[in-house]
Design an enzyme around this catalytic site. Structure first.
Site, PDB file in Angstrom:
ATOM      1  N   ILE A 182       0.595  -1.325   0.130  1.00  0.00           N
ATOM      2  CA  ILE A 182       0.105  -0.308  -0.297  1.00  0.00           C
ATOM      3  C   ILE A 182       1.166   0.717   0.039  1.00  0.00           C
ATOM      4  O   ILE A 182       2.014   1.840   1.148  1.00  0.00           O
ATOM      5  CB  ILE A 182      -0.473  -0.187   1.173  1.00  0.00           C
ATOM      6  CG1 ILE A 182      -1.704  -1.528   1.399  1.00  0.00           C
ATOM      7  CG2 ILE A 182      -2.236   1.219   1.632  1.00  0.00           C
ATOM      8  CD1 ILE A 182      -2.674  -1.797  -0.067  1.00  0.00           C
ATOM      9  N   ASN A 240       0.759   4.381  -0.068  1.00  0.00           N
ATOM     10  CA  ASN A 240      -0.327   5.596   1.117  1.00  0.00           C
ATOM     11  C   ASN A 240      -1.538   4.989   1.372  1.00  0.00           C
ATOM     12  O   ASN A 240      -2.114   5.738   0.993  1.00  0.00           O
ATOM     13  CB  ASN A 240      -0.527   6.783   0.541  1.00  0.00           C
ATOM     14  CG  ASN A 240      -0.921   8.217   0.965  1.00  0.00           C
ATOM     15  OD1 ASN A 240      -1.615   7.530   2.358  1.00  0.00           O
ATOM     16  ND2 ASN A 240      -0.568   8.996   0.988  1.00  0.00           N
ATOM     17  N   GLY A 255      -7.866   0.167  -6.878  1.00  0.00           N
ATOM     18  CA  GLY A 255      -9.815   1.321  -6.982  1.00  0.00           C
ATOM     19  C   GLY A 255     -11.066   0.691  -7.815  1.00  0.00           C
ATOM     20  O   GLY A 255     -11.748   1.491  -7.371  1.00  0.00           O
ATOM     21  N   GLU A 256     -10.988  -0.730  -8.050  1.00  0.00           N
ATOM     22  CA  GLU A 256     -11.428  -0.796  -8.271  1.00  0.00           C
ATOM     23  C   GLU A 256     -12.420  -2.595  -7.458  1.00  0.00           C
ATOM     24  O   GLU A 256     -13.554  -3.209  -7.144  1.00  0.00           O
ATOM     25  CB  GLU A 256     -11.851  -1.941  -9.881  1.00  0.00           C
ATOM     26  CG  GLU A 256     -11.859  -0.885 -10.984  1.00  0.00           C
ATOM     27  CD  GLU A 256     -11.580  -1.019 -11.944  1.00  0.00           C
ATOM     28  OE1 GLU A 256     -10.448  -2.433 -11.989  1.00  0.00           O
ATOM     29  OE2 GLU A 256     -11.656  -0.823 -13.151  1.00  0.00           O
TER      30      GLU A 256
END
Lengths: 765, 165
Positions: free
Chosen positions: A647, A649, A722-723
């Site tokens: 990850i 951020n 994002g998805e």
């Protein structure tokens, strides 16, 4: 000596570097850009019928109206390459021609563009344009049986039809047939599609709101038959995309037509209603499933058959069956996709194509099967996790779906359902999330000036995902420098070409490219240092402190590398230095001033990623409260737990995932485009009637990451998020409603009227 | 001459009476902080303050505002010092694409004023104006497609917590 790793900002919950611009109203989006000459304003005249030929056009009144400079129609707008040509190009780089022929392809399509000094003048004059269209009856997909065409390909590169394994009689003790439907939906980014264009007779300059800059240049070059060198596209800030801005749309072509015609800047901003017709939406789906398991809950058959419309002349079909192929082990998997060409506005990617709506249906049906088998839905899912990809048989690079389900259940409190208040029912729901990960070719450069300032350049976009921030973190992390010593320049076609934003590939692809650029720059600096420090080892660590370059000789800490072998050094620089004193050099003394800025370009491609199966995983847990009288569903809490590699951020990643979960709530409960099938128009093309979730629809949304860097997926170890957040999010809500009420609604969205009817039927009234 | 005030500066009213406040800000003042998301009062992206109360700038003609004082997002920070809500929005990551953010922040500023004036919301029950439900209700006129709602509520709660009790 130890390098101060507190400065190593990669992965940390850093505030957005563009945050202050956004909270003060100073971030400039496409329609807010200005050329030297004031832009004229174009207003679109839209067709009031679905498909046919324009037989009459009268523009004289509009042309005479105050402030009007031109009224463009197919008669005078000038030549364009015909729509969707050449066939050899992808859909994003085919012609997006409009106003080039009397043929109207769909309701709401452009008939004319009125260009005036002001918006008020253009809009009024547009009302004076008269036209007649000889309309044909539109062809739409009205039932699953009408979809008979096998699509050439599916979004994400999936095959249309897949079959694996053999169905036996051993695992058919429990069987269900479940036919689900999902409605047409739309990305509905808050910023309507907008473009301001200028043309000086040779060079076309465009500010537009687009997710992928390089394909926008290609699309304009093809549509206007111009050389790419003469096209400049900029998109520094984008007010949301969610797939609807992957490619260019009519606002861009219309603004460029206006600029070409008048040789001065023209701005075209779609109205909200025009966005529904002149930008893409997601088609409705019929998803028919047959599932079976044995009495212990081991899955036998998974059959998933999808039927969806495809917009005529536009090659896009989504893989709603992707989740059914990968999430659970089964004896037999059969997944098919059928489409029908329809006279609709463009159908294209809407956040998480395939999985957003595929998971709504499939993860609901899996719940039905578990309940029919009398097995807890969480236990059922864990029982059926695959060791390898159930269809391809290939290994997963990482696969932590089981961990997500188990740890998530504990953190959520799956076993602890609160007692309902009078007149209310409480339900818990769970759903799995599997989202394919891809690395896409991408480039980024890094430059260092004599003051120690780093500049990142790429045509990458930031659609709210945090690209500016994570790229700054990667550069600062590579040189252990302060975040504010990094400038990030994005969204400009003159910069190194990237993958752009979409398909959850942006951060891992462009982030890895930048990481490589930083490595090249470090190597170049070390080469220079070697002249001053002949004994310098290649493992030395470089730190930028203001205008100084500080050199540490290092011993790599072997303890940190036990799990991940040598990969850890590539991204997680947590390096212990040996006892010798660091050496400091003024950059301006180390390197001849004529050689600044030092610049390196990093690139990633298919060699940088594994051919094995790459997926981000997650599990969603939801608590709902349902009113027994009105059928109203209130979310009490949504919790998700995700594994998506490293990850970059935690703060921006969490926000993005939460946003996906909020979308899931909209998909489960409120969002639907309603079709007027006679006219092939939409009954509710605005925010008043197309209901995206509002603040009070959403309750507590929390999440955790199970962080395992996946260096097989990308050099930086990250995978897409994002998805992932939307995949499964709506199904967990649907499952919670079924848990609360005992009513299973297979027609999304689950609005209160459907819940009320289900409750009444259950009560026998 | 007829004027209105925007962020404490006087401006002449536009000649074209069809000009909405939102289009006036954009076309006449090149002030783009207030956004156009729908032009129908459905999304709240154009929310500004008029004499301290929030309105949708797309739903009011500029000539209706003669002598009124408009505050846009550009006027929320004072002397380069961010408003506590602006700071809290950055800290809580209460936005992603940023397009609805100007409206969200202007609405939040108005929300603080409504609380101070003890104006109830549709869900206010009793003297507690700081429940999450109350904040969510008051912020439901501002759509956010990135789904930043939970973080927006957190940011507003942070600022409410700073108020003298």
């Amino acid at each position: 000596m130890k390098i101060d790793t507190s400065k190593n900002v990669l992965g940390k919950p850093i505030n957005r570097v563009d945050g202050v611009l956004k909270v003060t109203g100073h971030a400039r989006y496409a329609a807010e850009q200005q050329f030297d000459e004031k832009a004229l304003v174009g207003w679109l005249v839209s067709s009031d019928t679905a498909v046919g030929e324009i037989t009459h056009l009268s523009t004289e009144k509009a042309e005479k109206a105050e402030g009007v400079h031109a009224v463009l129609t197919y008669k005078n707008a000038g030549p364009l390459k015909p729509f969707s040509k050449p066939a050899s190009e992808s859909r994003f780089t085919q012609s997006r021609a409009v106003l080039n022929e009397p043929h109207i392809r769909h309701f709401g399509a452009p008939v004319a563009l009125v260009i005036a000094d002001t918006l008020e003048q253009a809009r009024y004059a547009a009302s004076l344009v008269e036209y007649t269209i000889d309309a044909k009856s539109p062809d739409l997909l009205l039932s699953s049986e009408q979809a008979t065409t096998v699509p050439d390909s599916l979004d994400g590169g999936f095959e249309a039809d897949v079959e694996s394994g053999n169905s036996s009689h051993d695992k058919k003790a429990v069987e269900i047939e479940a036919d689900y439907t999902t409605p047409s939906q739309i990305s509905a980014a808050m910023e309507p599609h907008a473009t301001i264009a200028n043309f000086d007779g040779e060079k076309l300059s465009v500010y537009t709101s687009v997710q992928i800059i390089a394909s926008a240049v290609d699309a304009l070059a093809v549509t206007f038959e111009l050389d790419e060198e003469n096209i400049e596209v900029k998109s520094p800030f984008i007010g949301g995309g969610f797939g609807s801005k992957l490619g260019l749309h009519y606002d861009a072509v219309l603004a460029c037509l206006g600029a070409r015609y008048l040789k001065r800047p023209v701005k075209v901003v779609l109205s909200r209603r025009q966005v529904f017709y002149n930008a893409p939406h997601r088609g409705h789906s019929f998803q028919q499933m047959h599932l079976s398991c044995d009495s212990d809950g081991l899955i036998g058959d998974i059959e998933h058959h999808s039927a969806m419309p495809k917009a005529k002349g536009y090659e896009f079909a989504e893989a709603t069956g992707a989740g059914a192929r990968v999430t659970y082990a089964a004896e037999f998997i059969n997944s098919t996709h059928r489409i029908k060409d329809a006279d609709t506005p463009l159908i294209d990617s809407t956040r998480s194509p395939g999985d957003a709506i595929g998971s709504l249906a499939f993860e609901s049906a899996i719940d039905e099967l578990a309940l029919k088998a009398g097995i807890d839905p969480l236990t059922f899912r864990i029982k059926n996790l695959p060791e390898v990809h159930p269809v391809s048989g290939k290994r997963f690079t990482t696969h932590r779906l089981g961990d997500c389900l188990q740890e998530g259940a504990q953190k959520f409190g799956w076993q602890h359902k609160p007692a309902p208040k009078p007149g209310k029912l409480i339900g818990h729901g769970v759903a799995s999330a599997m989202r394919m990960n891809v690395l896409v070719p991408s480039a980024a450069s890094i430059s260092l000036d004599s003051n120690g300032k780093l500049t990142v350049r790429s045509d990458m976009t930031d659609i709210g995902t945090g690209s500016y921030t994570i790229l700054a973190q990667i550069a600062a992390g590579a040189f252990h420098s302060q975040l504010d010593s990094v400038d990030v320049q994005l969204g400009d076609s003159s910069l190194p070409p990237s993958c752009g934003s979409g398909g959850s590939f942006g951060a891992a692809s462009t982030g890895s490219a930048l990481m490589k650029a930083c490595e090249l720059l470090k190597q170049s600096l070390k080469k220079t240092l070697k002249q001053k420090l002949p004994n310098l080892t290649s493992e030395c660590e470089l730190v930028l402190e203001g205008n100084m370059l500080v050199v540490y000789e290092t011993d790599v800490d072997t303890h940190t590398t036990t799990n991940l072998d040598t990969h850890i050094k590539r991204a997680d620089v947590d390096t212990h230095t040996n006892s010798s004193e660091p050496q400091r050099f003024l950059l301006s003394e180390l390197i001849d001033k004529d050689n600044f800025p030092l610049t390196e370009i990093g690139e990633v491609g298919e060699d940088d990623t594994s051919e094995d199966e790459q997926y981000s995983c997650g599990a969603h847990f939801v608590e709902v409260e349902v009113d027994t009288h009105t059928g109203e569903v209130r979310l009490k809490r949504q919790y998700g737990i995700f594994s998506a590699g490293k990850i970059l951020n935690v703060k921006t990643a969490s926000s993005q995932i939460k946003g996906g979960m909020v979308w899931g709530a909209g998909y489960a409960l409120t969002e639907a485009i309603h079709h007027h099938t006679d006219s092939a128009s939409f009954i509710n093309p605005d925010f008043g009637e197309y209901h995206i979730a509002v603040n009070r629809d959403i309750a507590d949304v929390t999440l955790d990451f199970l962080e395992t860097p996946d260096y097989e997926a990308s050099p930086i170890g990250a995978k897409g998020i994002g998805e992932l957040g939307i995949t499964g999010a709506g199904a967990a809500i649907a499952n919670a409603i079924a848990d609360a009420t005992g009513v299973r609604i297979r027609e999304f969205p689950i609005t209160m009227d459907k819940v009320m009817e289900g409750l009444q039927n259950k009560r026998g009234g | 001459m007829s004027t209105l005030f925007v962020n404490e500066e006087a401006y002449p009213l536009p000649e074209d009476p069809r000009t909405t406040l939102l289009d006036f800000l954009h076309q006449h003042l090149s002030m783009f902080g207030a956004k156009k998301g729908c032009d129908h009062g459905q999304c709240g992206a154009c929310t500004v303050l008029v004499d301290g109360e929030r309105i949708n700038a797309c739903l009011v003609f500029t000539f209706q505002l003669e002598g009124k004082s408009v505050t846009t997002i550009e006027g929320i920070a004072k002397n380069d010092e961010l408003h506590p809500l602006q700071k809290a929005f950055v800290e809580r990551d209460a936005f992603q694409c940023g397009y609805c953010t100007s409206g969200q922040i202007c609405s939040s500023v108005a929300l603080l004023g409504e609380r101070a004036a003890k104006n109830p919301s549709a869900v206010t029950c009793g003297p507690d104006y700081s429940s999450k439900e109350d904040i969510r209700e008051r912020m439901s006129g501002n759509l956010c497609r990135c789904g930043a709602y939970p973080n927006i509520v957190d940011a507003i709660q942070d600022v409410i917590a700073l108020e003298p009790q």
